[in-house]
Design a protein around this motif. Structure first.
Motif, PDB file in Angstrom:
ATOM      1  N   TYR A  93       0.998  -1.104  -0.016  1.00 22.13           N
ATOM      2  CA  TYR A  93      -0.003  -0.014   0.061  1.00 22.13           C
ATOM      3  C   TYR A  93       0.820   1.409  -0.024  1.00 22.13           C
ATOM      4  O   TYR A  93       0.618   2.219  -0.765  1.00 22.13           O
ATOM      5  CB  TYR A  93      -1.077  -0.049   1.207  1.00 22.13           C
ATOM      6  CG  TYR A  93      -1.640   1.345   1.628  1.00 22.13           C
ATOM      7  CD1 TYR A  93      -2.408   2.097   0.745  1.00 22.13           C
ATOM      8  CD2 TYR A  93      -1.269   2.030   2.807  1.00 22.13           C
ATOM      9  CE1 TYR A  93      -3.106   3.146   0.937  1.00 22.13           C
ATOM     10  CE2 TYR A  93      -1.856   3.109   3.330  1.00 22.13           C
ATOM     11  CZ  TYR A  93      -2.723   3.697   2.599  1.00 22.13           C
ATOM     12  OH  TYR A  93      -3.445   4.740   3.003  1.00 22.13           O
ATOM     13  N   THR A 870      -8.714   2.574   1.879  1.00 15.64           N
ATOM     14  CA  THR A 870      -7.724   3.715   2.105  1.00 15.64           C
ATOM     15  C   THR A 870      -7.608   3.920   3.788  1.00 15.64           C
ATOM     16  O   THR A 870      -6.665   3.840   4.349  1.00 15.64           O
ATOM     17  CB  THR A 870      -7.803   4.918   1.624  1.00 15.64           C
ATOM     18  OG1 THR A 870      -7.744   4.411   0.173  1.00 15.64           O
ATOM     19  CG2 THR A 870      -6.466   5.739   1.689  1.00 15.64           C
ATOM     20  N   TRP A 950      -1.880   4.874  -6.184  1.00 12.57           N
ATOM     21  CA  TRP A 950      -2.823   4.314  -5.092  1.00 12.57           C
ATOM     22  C   TRP A 950      -3.909   5.336  -5.629  1.00 12.57           C
ATOM     23  O   TRP A 950      -3.821   6.701  -5.765  1.00 12.57           O
ATOM     24  CB  TRP A 950      -2.576   4.562  -3.480  1.00 12.57           C
ATOM     25  CG  TRP A 950      -3.696   3.906  -2.767  1.00 12.57           C
ATOM     26  CD1 TRP A 950      -4.628   4.630  -2.128  1.00 12.57           C
ATOM     27  CD2 TRP A 950      -4.011   2.628  -2.639  1.00 12.57           C
ATOM     28  NE1 TRP A 950      -5.281   3.775  -1.425  1.00 12.57           N
ATOM     29  CE2 TRP A 950      -4.985   2.662  -1.714  1.00 12.57           C
ATOM     30  CE3 TRP A 950      -3.385   1.365  -3.067  1.00 12.57           C
ATOM     31  CZ2 TRP A 950      -5.492   1.425  -1.202  1.00 12.57           C
ATOM     32  CZ3 TRP A 950      -3.893   0.341  -2.471  1.00 12.57           C
ATOM     33  CH2 TRP A 950      -4.821   0.292  -1.574  1.00 12.57           C
TER      34      TRP A 950
END
Length: 1023
Positions: A93, A870, A950
RNA sequence: GCCGGUGUGGCGAAAUGGCAGACGCACAGGACUUAAAAUCCUGGGACCGUAAAAAGUCGUGUGGGUUCAAAUCCCACCACCGGCACCA
């Protein structure tokens, strides 16, 4: 496991992408000053292809660390991948979010099992260790973790333990300076104390050294010889030799640290441990007690973990008080946290090992006259106490810690025949020895205040010693205590059995004082009574106030002082083992024939252990290294240290080696250390943004490791030791942060399916290899995270793996054309094994996927997912992040057209959790590759999904125009109304009151109040 | 004993002052199938009720409190898990 058809061909996909990542070095992390190869996806993402960026040019760092495993023969268990998956998801991530992520793995490979196997079979522990590492590595790699394997460390590798020994030398060659509150190279002390100091300008400003020098000069009458200085300096090193009693484990043939002894048994193996005086290496961790305690404030660890460390350090504030000994010029110093109860001290207890006892046995002290009220049993014989003392001490010494704690619930002890004088009232009080007083804590001696300390109370009851109340308990407590007495004995204490006594203030108090032995020790807060002499009175003062007053008085009279004590003891650092780092130390004899130790020079590192054919200790109890006599004895007549370091040594600093794992010239380069530990300018934003930001910045703290994940079993040992070493390295200027691990999370234990802890004997152990072959790595990873919150204890349920596996099947079917799946499956049955990997190309994209513009509803579904995933990843809530991915898929399955852009963003969200399937689908959804290049092994590798930016969610897309607003009457849900999201309070209220259902419930009642929370709810309160 | 944590359907869990039970497992019913597997659809806290529904009542370890409103905040207690345990 009745799984028939595979949900999707994970068996082909997973090896394919693991090989790709390895070939591409996809997850290699780059240090400042390293050239980035062209074509690497990280370089491409950050526009650094072919460049050699400085720390400032690299993107901000993020260091995500796992507790590296001990590679046991049993292989990986399902607990390992729990933490590893969590950190891997975060690493992926953060990479996608644009960080330069350091995510390494290595092996804590020294340890007992390999050595015991060596003793049994004669096989070198290195062989066992290498085989075990190979198994662990294969298993870990099969899970698709994004480790940078170029930074792999192995604590048993001489290239690694060279630096472990090097750090030991730093400890050996440093002392703790109490005036500067930090470690200082011992050379400065040696110089300061030498006959003709050379570096005067350096130490002249140092209080401590000047004082030391003055003190030593006085004692030595100006004549300092090197032997005296050496001997003195040896006592000040952070690594020193001690002769104190240690925890000896006969079964293991080695000594153990306090931390390794649990309930009087060895932590490893559960064998009995006894106290035995031995010459051992110690590390002066106690010098750091205060800093180890205080700096907990500056780091983001769980409350309970910090509490465990605080507990272990065990700071307690109190006072030392000197008691004169009757008929002697000597005094006894005691430590107490309750100096306010000094007037209630009616006897004294020394630990059986107290040094004064030897003196008294040699030279008995007798009183000319027994104090008034001395029981006859003591007076009887002047000699009797000495016999009793001798035999009691012998008994205490023979007892193991186990026996002292578990079996001696009942207090024991003997009278020494000696009296001390209570300094506040000059009363002689008898001195006892008893094993409930520990030699190693405080001064090894206590003043006993039976009225206000439970242990003293018990002892006093048993030996019929006077109990003097000096703190007045609340009346309520007296009544409760009297009831407890009644419940215990069936007899009541006169006058206390019912309601609080009316005349408590006068007669009752006196009566209580007289009958206090019937109650119990009152340890709470109260006011002083019967605590005064001609100079001082504590009467009517609260405990805190009284402590201050009496301590000041003691200090003024030179009888005592405020003191802080710690439970933490110095770290016993030597083991009688073969499979550990040898100490870079030799022993020499001075002119007088006295042994002394000396460090090897850094150039002698690494010091390798000798080759042996037998790994047992010698027959006379020497460590195994002593078998190699030609290794032990050096040509110049000096002798090597034969102890080795404990397993904890290597794990104290491995997180630093990762930063610069191949560096042969230093344990870590300054530049790499500053970049990765976040001490450079580039990382400053991180400090500001963190919860501890302001506090940390004020203290000059940089973050250290951004996230450290591992089990609670290391809550005190590893984490305390590593923090200690880090602080020493910090003091000496080798690292730039005072704390190593900024944020630390403990993963919860995974239990067996039966809710019990997994163990071989229960037969409920789940083998990761089995799960992997049945469901694949992606499903395994997902399940480990979907079980529940990372930090919770949770039971394994293989059925649950099927659930997330089905989810991956849905993802697969969302992207892949069903007809092509049939073709693929048929081709699989006919194709030979070697070519099966190529069959994946037969799978085609689902025709529902197109470049159509996504509908608002589709965008909303996507962006809700982006937002949730997120936020959940930032909060380490992996389970709910996964459920958000499931919600997206459940919704997307119903879409007749599937816009490519939406699905691509979804894959970026999925990638951290299930990287293999995400990569495979990504390569398909990208559109057809240019033909012709496919067969070429040397082609520029595909850009990895792992470095795709992202996605950011667009809040505007999530706005609802019409909201469903619950309407409550008296807090109970009665209706749900649909209304425009921007409806005013008045509109909402009107709409709520207009509801038929609501009216029904309000009928005949009057409205008291209407609460309108815009966008949330309406609640109507009625009579 | 002291310190810390946790307590919600049959199970793992979600919701941290605003519609309790998202998501998943297990279960039940249905569709597809010769059949099974797989897949898809439907259902579901308990009670009461009904042909089925609806309506209603209760419900987040127990008891109290604060609030228009409590799983969530406060007080007391209980149970389980983890750590420490004669540390003066």
């Amino acid at each position: 496991m009745a799984i028939g058809r595979k949900q999707y061909p994970f068996d082909l996909i997973e090896p394919k992408w693991q090989a790709h990542w390895e070939r591409q070095q996809t997850f290699r992390a780059w240090n400042p000053g390293e050239a980035l190869p062209a074509g690497h996806p990280f370089a491409a993402r950050h526009k650094l292809e072919g460049k050699t960026p400085t720390a400032a040019e690299l993107p901000p760092k993020h260091y995500i660390l796992d507790m590296f495993p001990y590679p046991s023969g049993a292989g990986l268990h399902v607990g390992h991948p729990e933490g590893y998956t969590a950190t891997d998801i975060l690493s992926r991530y953060r990479r996608a979010a644009g960080f330069n992520v350091l995510h390494p793995m290595g092996w804590d490979a020294f340890g007992l099992p390999a050595e015991q196997y060596a003793i049994k079979t004669g096989q070198h522990p290195r062989k066992t260790t290498e085989a075990n590492i190979a198994t662990f590595k294969r298993q870990i790699k099969s899970l698709g973790f994004s480790y940078d394997w170029s930074r792999e460390v192995d604590t048993t590798d001489p290239k690694y333990f060279k630096w472990t020994q090097w750090i030991f030398l730093k400890l050996y060659n440093s002392y703790y300076d109490p005036s500067l509150n930090k470690a200082i190279p011992i050379a400065l002390m040696e110089d300061a104390l030498s006959q003709s100091p050379k570096r005067e300008s350096e130490w002249k400003s140092n209080h401590y050294l000047c004082e030391l020098r003055a003190g030593i000069m006085e004692v030595a009458k100006g004549k300092l010889d090197t032997g005296v200085i050496r001997e003195f300096v040896q006592t000040k090193r952070l690594a020193y030799v001690s002769e104190a009693p240690v925890n000896w484990c006969p079964e293991l043939g080695t000594v153990l640290a306090n931390e390794e002894v649990i309930d009087g048994k060895s932590e490893v193996g559960g064998f009995p441990v006894v106290r035995k005086p031995m010459r051992q290496w110690m590390l002066r961790i106690t010098a750091y007690a205060e800093r180890l305690l205080n700096d907990l404030e500056s780091i983001d660890w769980s409350h309970s973990l910090k509490e465990m460390q605080r507990n272990w350090i065990g700071r307690s504030e109190g006072a030392e008080v000197d008691f004169a000994i009757a008929n002697s010029k000597e005094t006894i110093r005691v430590f107490t946290t309750r100096p306010d109860t000094l007037f209630g001290a009616t006897y004294m207890v020394l630990s059986p090992e107290h040094p004064l006892i030897n003196q008294w046995l040699a030279e008995p002290l007798t009183l000319n006259e027994w104090p008034k009220d001395t029981p006859d049993q003591w007076k009887g014989s002047a000699e009797a106490p000495y016999k009793a003392v001798t035999s009691y001490r012998l008994m205490a010494a023979m007892k193991s810690d186990l026996e002292r704690t578990e079996l001696s619930k009942e207090k024991s002890g003997v009278f020494t025949g000696v009296f001390a004088i209570n300094p506040v009232n000059n009363e002689p009080i008898p001195i006892f020895i008893a094993d409930y007083v520990l030699a190693s804590y405080g001064t090894g001696a206590i003043m006993a205040v039976p009225a206000h300390d439970e242990r003293d109370f018990e002892f006093a009851k048993k030996f019929d010693l006077p109990i003097r109340v000096v703190i007045e308990p609340p009346a309520q407590w007296l009544v409760e205590a009297a009831k407890r007495f009644l419940a215990r004995t069936g007899k009541s204490v006169e006058g206390y059995d019912n309601s609080p006594p009316e005349d408590f203030k006068d007669g009752m108090l006196a009566r209580y004082a007289a009958t206090c032995h019937k109650f119990e020790a009152f340890t709470g807060d109260g006011v002083g009574m019967r605590s005064g002499n001609s100079e001082i009175s504590l009467n009517r003062l609260g405990v805190a106030e009284a402590k201050l007053k009496i301590t000041a008085w003691l200090e003024e009279k030179g009888l005592g002082r405020k003191t802080i004590n710690y439970k933490l003891r110095d770290w016993l650092f030597s083991r009688q083992r073969y499979w550990g780092e040898p100490f870079p130390i030799v022993w020499k004899k001075d002119a007088a024939g006295n042994l002394y130790h000396e460090a090897l020079p850094e150039s002698a590192l690494p010091l390798l252990p000798p080759v042996l054919d037998d790994y047992k200790p010698t027959s006379d109890g020497q460590p195994p290294l002593a078998r190699a006599q030609d290794w032990v004895n050096l040509p110049d007549g000096s002798v090597r240290e034969t102890n080795t370091m404990p397993q904890w040594a290597g794990s104290c600093w491995y997180y630093l080696r990762y930063l610069d794992a191949q560096n042969a010239g230093a344990f870590v380069s300054k530049e790499a250390e500053e970049y990765w530990m976040g001490a450079d300018e580039n990382s400053k934003f991180k400090i500001q943004n963190s919860k501890f930001g302001k506090e940390a910045a004020k203290l000059g703290h940089a973050p250290g490791v951004d996230l450290y994940v591992g089990g609670t079993e290391h809550a005190v040992l590893h984490l305390l030791y590593a923090r200690f070493w880090h602080k020493v390295l910090f003091d000496l200027g080798y690292v730039s942060t005072p704390e190593p691990f900024f944020k630390l999370v403990n993963q919860g234990l995974i239990l067996g399916e039966d809710g019990q802890k997994m163990s071989k004997s229960r037969g409920n152990v789940v083998n990761p290899d089995d799960i992997l072959s049945e469901y694949g790595a992606d499903a395994f990873r997902l399940y480990e995270m979907f079980m529940g919150p990372l930090e919770m204890v949770k039971p394994w349920n293989t059925k649950g793996v099927e659930g997330v596996y089905r989810f991956l099947g849905k993802v697969w079917r969302l992207f892949v054309d069903e007809q092509s799946v049939t073709d693929f499956e048929q081709a699989q049955t006919t194709s030979d094994a070697a070519k099966r990997g190529e069959l994946l190309d037969l799978l085609k994209l689902n025709p529902a996927i197109s470049d159509a513009v996504p509908s608002p509803a589709q965008l909303k579904t996507l962006h809700a997912c982006i937002k949730k995933v997120t936020e959940d990843l930032d909060g380490l809530r992996f389970n709910t992040a996964i459920s958000a991915l499931m919600v997206f898929i459940n919704e997307a399955m119903t879409w007749p057209t599937r816009p490519r852009t939406v699905l691509r963003d979804f894959l970026i969200l999925l990638q951290p959790f299930a990287p293999h399937i995400a990569e495979e689908l990504w390569s398909k959804v990208q559109g057809p590759k240019s033909k012709g290049a496919e067969a070429d092994e040397n082609e520029t590798p595909l850009q990895s999904l792992g470095y795709q930016p992202w996605p950011k969610y667009d809040a505007a897309l999530l706005v609802e125009n019409i909201l469903e607003i619950p309407v409550q009457v008296n807090g109970k849900l009665r209706d749900v109304i649909k209304i425009a999201a921007d409806a005013s309070q008045a509109e909402l209220e009107a709409a709520a009151l207009a509801s038929e259902k609501v009216k029904l419930f309000m009928e005949g009642k009057t409205i008291k109040k209407i609460i309108v929370v815009p966008r949330k709810l309406v609640n109507i309160a009625v009579d």
